[in-house]
Design a protein around this motif. Sequence first.
Motif, PDB file in Angstrom:
ATOM      1  N   GLU A 133      33.821  38.008  28.996  1.00 18.78           N
ATOM      2  CA  GLU A 133      32.900  38.240  30.095  1.00 18.78           C
ATOM      3  C   GLU A 133      33.248  37.271  31.213  1.00 18.78           C
ATOM      4  OE1 GLU A 133      28.718  38.516  29.243  1.00 18.78           O
ATOM      5  OE2 GLU A 133      29.152  39.148  27.200  1.00 18.78           O
ATOM      6  N   MET A 134      33.421  37.812  32.411  1.00 23.69           N
ATOM      7  CA  MET A 134      33.725  36.979  33.571  1.00 23.69           C
ATOM      8  C   MET A 134      32.531  36.127  33.937  1.00 23.69           C
ATOM      9  SD  MET A 134      35.606  38.985  36.610  1.00 23.69           S
ATOM     10  CE  MET A 134      36.918  40.080  36.218  1.00 23.69           C
ATOM     11  N   SER A 135      32.829  34.924  34.384  1.00 23.18           N
ATOM     12  CA  SER A 135      31.753  34.102  34.921  1.00 23.18           C
ATOM     13  C   SER A 135      31.357  34.669  36.282  1.00 23.18           C
ATOM     14  CB  SER A 135      32.214  32.654  35.067  1.00 23.18           C
ATOM     15  OG  SER A 135      33.184  32.552  36.099  1.00 23.18           O
ATOM     16  N   GLU A 136      30.243  34.196  36.798  1.00 21.81           N
ATOM     17  CA  GLU A 136      29.778  34.651  38.102  1.00 21.81           C
ATOM     18  C   GLU A 136      30.809  34.305  39.182  1.00 21.81           C
ATOM     19  OE1 GLU A 136      25.785  34.164  40.920  1.00 21.81           O
ATOM     20  OE2 GLU A 136      26.019  32.925  39.134  1.00 21.81           O
ATOM     21  N   LEU A 137      31.405  33.116  39.076  1.00 19.54           N
ATOM     22  CA  LEU A 137      32.399  32.704  40.068  1.00 19.54           C
ATOM     23  C   LEU A 137      33.674  33.548  39.958  1.00 19.54           C
ATOM     24  CD1 LEU A 137      33.155  30.807  42.374  1.00 19.54           C
ATOM     25  CD2 LEU A 137      34.040  29.217  40.658  1.00 19.54           C
ATOM     26  N   ALA A 138      34.105  33.836  38.747  1.00 21.93           N
ATOM     27  CA  ALA A 138      35.299  34.675  38.569  1.00 21.93           C
ATOM     28  C   ALA A 138      35.077  36.059  39.160  1.00 21.93           C
ATOM     29  CB  ALA A 138      35.664  34.771  37.086  1.00 21.93           C
ATOM     30  N   ALA A 139      33.898  36.614  38.946  1.00 18.67           N
ATOM     31  CA  ALA A 139      33.583  37.934  39.509  1.00 18.67           C
ATOM     32  C   ALA A 139      33.542  37.865  41.034  1.00 18.67           C
ATOM     33  CB  ALA A 139      32.255  38.443  38.956  1.00 18.67           C
ATOM     34  N   LEU A 140      32.977  36.785  41.576  1.00 19.33           N
ATOM     35  CA  LEU A 140      32.940  36.613  43.025  1.00 19.33           C
ATOM     36  C   LEU A 140      34.352  36.517  43.589  1.00 19.33           C
ATOM     37  CD1 LEU A 140      31.402  36.121  45.688  1.00 19.33           C
ATOM     38  CD2 LEU A 140      31.351  33.685  45.076  1.00 19.33           C
ATOM     39  N   MET A 141      35.214  35.787  42.906  1.00 21.79           N
ATOM     40  CA  MET A 141      36.597  35.645  43.381  1.00 21.79           C
ATOM     41  C   MET A 141      37.350  36.966  43.321  1.00 21.79           C
ATOM     42  SD  MET A 141      37.788  31.913  42.116  1.00 21.79           S
ATOM     43  CE  MET A 141      37.057  30.446  42.817  1.00 21.79           C
ATOM     44  N   GLU A 142      37.079  37.772  42.311  1.00 23.95           N
ATOM     45  CA  GLU A 142      37.686  39.106  42.252  1.00 23.95           C
ATOM     46  C   GLU A 142      37.218  39.943  43.442  1.00 23.95           C
ATOM     47  OE1 GLU A 142      39.981  40.613  40.362  1.00 23.95           O
ATOM     48  OE2 GLU A 142      40.326  38.780  39.240  1.00 23.95           O
ATOM     49  N   GLN A 143      35.940  39.854  43.750  1.00 26.62           N
ATOM     50  CA  GLN A 143      35.391  40.583  44.889  1.00 26.62           C
ATOM     51  C   GLN A 143      36.011  40.071  46.192  1.00 26.62           C
ATOM     52  OE1 GLN A 143      31.131  40.210  45.279  1.00 26.62           O
ATOM     53  NE2 GLN A 143      31.032  41.644  46.982  1.00 26.62           N
ATOM     54  N   MET A 144      36.154  38.748  46.318  1.00 31.74           N
ATOM     55  CA  MET A 144      36.755  38.166  47.522  1.00 31.74           C
ATOM     56  C   MET A 144      38.199  38.640  47.687  1.00 31.74           C
ATOM     57  SD  MET A 144      35.221  34.253  47.752  1.00 31.74           S
ATOM     58  CE  MET A 144      36.189  33.638  46.424  1.00 31.74           C
ATOM     59  N   TYR A 145      38.906  38.742  46.577  1.00 34.90           N
ATOM     60  CA  TYR A 145      40.300  39.192  46.639  1.00 34.90           C
ATOM     61  C   TYR A 145      40.370  40.611  47.206  1.00 34.90           C
ATOM     62  CZ  TYR A 145      45.079  40.271  45.440  1.00 34.90           C
ATOM     63  OH  TYR A 145      46.410  40.638  45.518  1.00 34.90           O
ATOM     64  N   VAL A 146      39.544  41.494  46.683  1.00 34.40           N
ATOM     65  CA  VAL A 146      39.543  42.890  47.143  1.00 34.40           C
ATOM     66  C   VAL A 146      39.156  42.961  48.620  1.00 34.40           C
ATOM     67  CG1 VAL A 146      38.380  45.121  46.880  1.00 34.40           C
ATOM     68  CG2 VAL A 146      39.124  43.856  44.853  1.00 34.40           C
ATOM     69  N   GLU A 147      38.120  42.230  48.988  1.00 35.73           N
ATOM     70  CA  GLU A 147      37.685  42.238  50.382  1.00 35.73           C
ATOM     71  C   GLU A 147      38.762  41.670  51.312  1.00 35.73           C
ATOM     72  OE1 GLU A 147      33.975  40.132  50.233  1.00 35.73           O
ATOM     73  OE2 GLU A 147      32.908  41.884  49.457  1.00 35.73           O
ATOM     74  N   ASN A 148      39.476  40.647  50.843  1.00 34.11           N
ATOM     75  CA  ASN A 148      40.543  40.079  51.672  1.00 34.11           C
ATOM     76  C   ASN A 148      41.751  41.005  51.769  1.00 34.11           C
ATOM     77  OD1 ASN A 148      39.915  37.444  52.950  1.00 34.11           O
ATOM     78  ND2 ASN A 148      39.296  36.941  50.859  1.00 34.11           N
TER      79      ASN A 148
END
Length: 154
Positions: A48-63
């Motif tokens: 299970e991804m941590s909240e920060l890992a999930a946020l970073m995945e989202q940031m990657y896609v958005e970037n």
Amino acid sequence: MKKVFILAVIFIALTACKKETPAKTETVKKDTAAAACTKPKKEFKMYEMSELAALMEQMYVENEQLKQRILKGEAVGHFPEHLVKIHSAAMTDESDRDAFFNEQAANFIKAQELIYNDPKNAKQHFNDAVTACLNCHEGKCGGPIPRIKKLYIK
């Protein structure tokens, strides 16, 4: 003579197909011994991804999407406010939230804000934001570095 030959072939075929009981017993003993030597099965645990890992995945896609808009000369839009959650999102290992991480996170947010506040220089600010990601990951978690490098606008 032919009859003797045919009978001999049939006899050999029948005796060759005969099942031997002692071989089965030996196989059962081997299987029991093998079962005793096997390691107990570990329970499978889903990652299970941590909240920060999930946020970073989202940031990657958005970037990635932001990079495409910059390359096409399109409007970059507005700063995504959810990025500031980088300061508070739960980490896999909370001991990683130290002064180094906090400084790098602040640098990343500043670079991201500049993209939206100074869209004429969006390419440079975008690359600065990617560099901020790399600087942090070089000091903490190096795994995604090759992936992050792909974000650079050349």
